[in-house]
Structures are given as C-alpha cells and as structure tokens.
Design a protein around this motif. Structure first.
Motif, PDB file in Angstrom:
ATOM      1  N   ARG A  54       0.936  -1.386  -0.013  1.00 64.49           N
ATOM      2  CA  ARG A  54       0.096   0.158   0.044  1.00 64.49           C
ATOM      3  C   ARG A  54       0.778   1.363  -0.092  1.00 64.49           C
ATOM      4  NH1 ARG A  54      -4.445  -1.871   4.364  1.00 64.49           N
ATOM      5  NH2 ARG A  54      -5.245  -3.445   3.141  1.00 64.49           N
ATOM      6  N   GLY A  55       1.908   1.262  -0.608  1.00 63.11           N
ATOM      7  CA  GLY A  55       2.645   2.307  -0.997  1.00 63.11           C
ATOM      8  C   GLY A  55       3.925   2.631   0.232  1.00 63.11           C
ATOM      9  N   ASN A  56       3.954   1.822   1.244  1.00 59.05           N
ATOM     10  CA  ASN A  56       4.584   1.859   2.172  1.00 59.05           C
ATOM     11  C   ASN A  56       5.480   0.688   2.246  1.00 59.05           C
ATOM     12  OD1 ASN A  56       3.455   4.085   3.391  1.00 59.05           O
ATOM     13  ND2 ASN A  56       2.022   2.713   4.354  1.00 59.05           N
ATOM     14  N   GLU A  57       6.932   0.841   2.607  1.00 61.43           N
ATOM     15  CA  GLU A  57       8.110  -0.114   2.570  1.00 61.43           C
ATOM     16  C   GLU A  57       7.765  -0.958   4.173  1.00 61.43           C
ATOM     17  OE1 GLU A  57      12.211   0.773   2.175  1.00 61.43           O
ATOM     18  OE2 GLU A  57      11.795   0.984   0.118  1.00 61.43           O
ATOM     19  N   VAL A  58       7.653  -2.200   3.940  1.00 62.22           N
ATOM     20  CA  VAL A  58       7.686  -2.882   5.161  1.00 62.22           C
ATOM     21  C   VAL A  58       8.835  -3.787   5.315  1.00 62.22           C
ATOM     22  CG1 VAL A  58       6.057  -4.689   6.366  1.00 62.22           C
ATOM     23  CG2 VAL A  58       4.989  -2.685   4.963  1.00 62.22           C
ATOM     24  N   LYS A  59       9.506  -3.811   6.560  1.00 60.64           N
ATOM     25  CA  LYS A  59      10.691  -4.681   6.647  1.00 60.64           C
ATOM     26  C   LYS A  59      10.264  -5.709   7.499  1.00 60.64           C
ATOM     27  CE  LYS A  59      15.718  -4.403   7.820  1.00 60.64           C
ATOM     28  NZ  LYS A  59      16.799  -3.750   8.088  1.00 60.64           N
ATOM     29  N   GLU A  60      10.359  -7.036   7.120  1.00 58.62           N
ATOM     30  CA  GLU A  60       9.795  -8.160   7.669  1.00 58.62           C
ATOM     31  C   GLU A  60      11.183  -9.144   8.120  1.00 58.62           C
ATOM     32  OE1 GLU A  60       7.007 -12.046   6.695  1.00 58.62           O
ATOM     33  OE2 GLU A  60       7.608 -10.787   5.217  1.00 58.62           O
ATOM     34  N   THR A  61      10.897  -9.192   9.423  1.00 58.46           N
ATOM     35  CA  THR A  61      12.213 -10.309   9.916  1.00 58.46           C
ATOM     36  C   THR A  61      11.295 -11.645   9.942  1.00 58.46           C
ATOM     37  OG1 THR A  61      13.314  -8.631  11.595  1.00 58.46           O
ATOM     38  CG2 THR A  61      13.665 -11.006  11.894  1.00 58.46           C
ATOM     39  N   LEU A  62      12.053 -12.572   9.086  1.00 52.36           N
ATOM     40  CA  LEU A  62      11.463 -13.679   8.764  1.00 52.36           C
ATOM     41  C   LEU A  62      11.315 -14.980   9.883  1.00 52.36           C
ATOM     42  CD1 LEU A  62      12.930 -14.405   5.321  1.00 52.36           C
ATOM     43  CD2 LEU A  62      10.842 -13.219   5.808  1.00 52.36           C
ATOM     44  N   THR A  63      10.256 -15.558  10.048  1.00 54.69           N
ATOM     45  CA  THR A  63       9.984 -16.809  10.588  1.00 54.69           C
ATOM     46  C   THR A  63      10.544 -17.913  10.060  1.00 54.69           C
ATOM     47  OG1 THR A  63       7.816 -17.420   9.780  1.00 54.69           O
ATOM     48  CG2 THR A  63       7.805 -16.047  11.872  1.00 54.69           C
ATOM     49  N   ARG A  64      10.890 -19.031  10.672  1.00 56.46           N
ATOM     50  CA  ARG A  64      11.495 -20.127   9.981  1.00 56.46           C
ATOM     51  C   ARG A  64      10.312 -20.586   8.638  1.00 56.46           C
ATOM     52  NH1 ARG A  64      12.801 -22.004  15.256  1.00 56.46           N
ATOM     53  NH2 ARG A  64      15.173 -21.761  15.611  1.00 56.46           N
ATOM     54  N   ARG A  65       9.209 -20.655   8.915  1.00 53.95           N
ATOM     55  CA  ARG A  65       8.298 -21.008   7.999  1.00 53.95           C
ATOM     56  C   ARG A  65       8.213 -20.080   6.615  1.00 53.95           C
ATOM     57  NH1 ARG A  65       3.574 -23.934   8.789  1.00 53.95           N
ATOM     58  NH2 ARG A  65       3.771 -23.386  10.955  1.00 53.95           N
ATOM     59  N   ARG A  66       8.482 -18.700   6.950  1.00 55.71           N
ATOM     60  CA  ARG A  66       8.355 -17.844   5.825  1.00 55.71           C
ATOM     61  C   ARG A  66       9.637 -17.865   4.964  1.00 55.71           C
ATOM     62  NH1 ARG A  66       6.676 -14.905   2.029  1.00 55.71           N
ATOM     63  NH2 ARG A  66       7.011 -12.413   2.141  1.00 55.71           N
ATOM     64  N   PHE A  67      10.717 -18.282   5.736  1.00 53.10           N
ATOM     65  CA  PHE A  67      12.137 -18.397   5.070  1.00 53.10           C
ATOM     66  C   PHE A  67      12.201 -19.612   4.142  1.00 53.10           C
ATOM     67  CE2 PHE A  67      16.195 -20.417   5.151  1.00 53.10           C
ATOM     68  CZ  PHE A  67      16.961 -19.456   4.476  1.00 53.10           C
ATOM     69  N   LEU A  68      11.560 -20.725   4.814  1.00 55.32           N
ATOM     70  CA  LEU A  68      11.591 -21.985   3.951  1.00 55.32           C
ATOM     71  C   LEU A  68      10.455 -21.873   2.889  1.00 55.32           C
ATOM     72  CD1 LEU A  68      11.723 -24.623   6.895  1.00 55.32           C
ATOM     73  CD2 LEU A  68      13.424 -24.226   4.952  1.00 55.32           C
ATOM     74  N   ALA A  69       9.423 -20.992   2.826  1.00 50.85           N
ATOM     75  CA  ALA A  69       8.436 -21.008   1.732  1.00 50.85           C
ATOM     76  C   ALA A  69       9.069 -20.230   0.800  1.00 50.85           C
ATOM     77  CB  ALA A  69       7.104 -20.386   2.463  1.00 50.85           C
ATOM     78  N   ILE A  70       9.806 -19.267   1.195  1.00 47.42           N
ATOM     79  CA  ILE A  70      10.462 -18.411   0.121  1.00 47.42           C
ATOM     80  C   ILE A  70      11.538 -19.215  -0.443  1.00 47.42           C
ATOM     81  CG2 ILE A  70      12.271 -16.457  -0.177  1.00 47.42           C
ATOM     82  CD1 ILE A  70      10.386 -15.047   2.072  1.00 47.42           C
TER      83      ILE A  70
END
Length: 191
Positions: free
Chosen positions: A103-119
């Motif tokens: 939505r026009g804003n930069e969001v910096k996400e620190t990854l969980t293990r689930r998100r990291f493995l999905a990526i």
C-alpha cells in the motif's frame, strides 16, 4: 507503483531480495564458486579430460528437474501447512529480512522459519521449472547456420552465455537446495 500489481509473478525470486549477513553467501557467493569451478574448469581443461553428449546430459538434467519440481512444491505445501510452533518463531541469530512495498509503504519483515522456507522452496521450484524449459528448448530447437561470420560469432557468444547462465542456475539450485535440506533436517526441529 502501477507496475507493482503486475510484478506478483516475480515474488518467487524473493529469495534473492533477502538480506542478512549470512544469506548473501548462499544467494551469490557459493553458487558462483560452484559455477566457476564447473563452467570455468570445463572451458579451460574440459576438452583434455572430458567428452560427453550434451543432449543426453540435458535430457538427464530434465528428468531430474521433473522430479525436483514436484519435491519442491510438496516441500512448500508441507512447510506452509505443517503445524509446528518452531516454524512460526522468528529465526534466531542474524535472521534474514525481506523488505516489501505494501500500500505504498515499505515494510521490513524479519522472517520466521516458515516464511524463510516457503521463500526458499518457491525459489527452488522456479529454478527447476526454468531449467526444465531451457532443456526442452535446447532439445527441440535448432538454429540454421547463418552465412555472415559476425552473426556466427554473435551466436557462438550467445550460446556460451546461455550455457553459463544454465550452469549458474544449476549451481544456485544445488546450493539453495542444500540450505533448505539443512533447515528441514536440522534447524526445523530445534527451538
């Protein structure tokens, strides 16, 4: 901003946008080292020690890619749906971060293990599909020899660049797969 809604197809390359002091090695350094050893080694010394059928090699790699695509997608589905509290915790140590625009804003996400493995497994599945498509095109397309010598040189250089790109993608796939397997075998089960 208008192009962002059309860039969803490139989400699978989010692995290359991850930031951490360690992840850069797995994104670029290790695959490039493997690439230099394999591609460079073959370019300089391969004719002296190796002979192989390129079409058969591509066919064998394609057979492997057909299996790996299914493995990566199954791993992605398993990681996404597996109920394990450890997967939903932010990664310890120097956890990778991913910066996205929402939505026009930069969001910096620190990854969980689930998100990291999905990526990670989404990236691997995409590389396997790209390698498979490259292999199919290599087996089924033939180019006629042009008469102009400069076109022959350009085609020769293009061919070497394409082979280099192919070998680098295989190198990246190997390194990232080993990283993903490390997380599935070792890190996923530890808090």
């Amino acid at each position: 901003m208008a192009l962002q809604k059309h860039a969803k197809v490139f989400t699978v390359f989010s692995f290359l946008r991850l930031r951490s002091p360690d992840i850069f090695w797995y994104q670029w350094i290790y695959p490039t080292i493997v690439f230099v050893l394999v591609f460079g080694g073959y370019q300089f010394w391969g004719d002296q020690f190796l002979t192989f059928d390129g079409d058969k090699l591509i066919g064998d790699v394609n057979a492997l890619m057909g299996i790996l695509v299914g493995f990566y997608i199954a791993a992605l589905a398993a990681v996404s749906s597996f109920t394990n509290e450890n997967l939903d915790q932010v990664m310890k140590g120097r956890a990778p971060t991913l910066t996205t625009v929402r939505r026009g804003n930069e969001v910096k996400e620190t990854l969980t293990r689930r998100r990291f493995l999905a990526i990670l497994f989404g990236y691997c599945a995409t590389l396997a599909i790209v390698l498979y498509i490259f292999g199919v095109l290599h087996v089924h397309l033939t180019f006629s020899q042009p008469a102009a010598s400069w076109v022959q040189v350009a085609m020769s250089i293009s061919g070497q660049v394409a082979w280099g790109f192919y070998v680098w993608i295989i190198s990246s796939l190997l390194v990232v797969t080993l990283l993903g397997l490390h997380y599935l075998v070792e890190r996923m089960h530890r808090a």
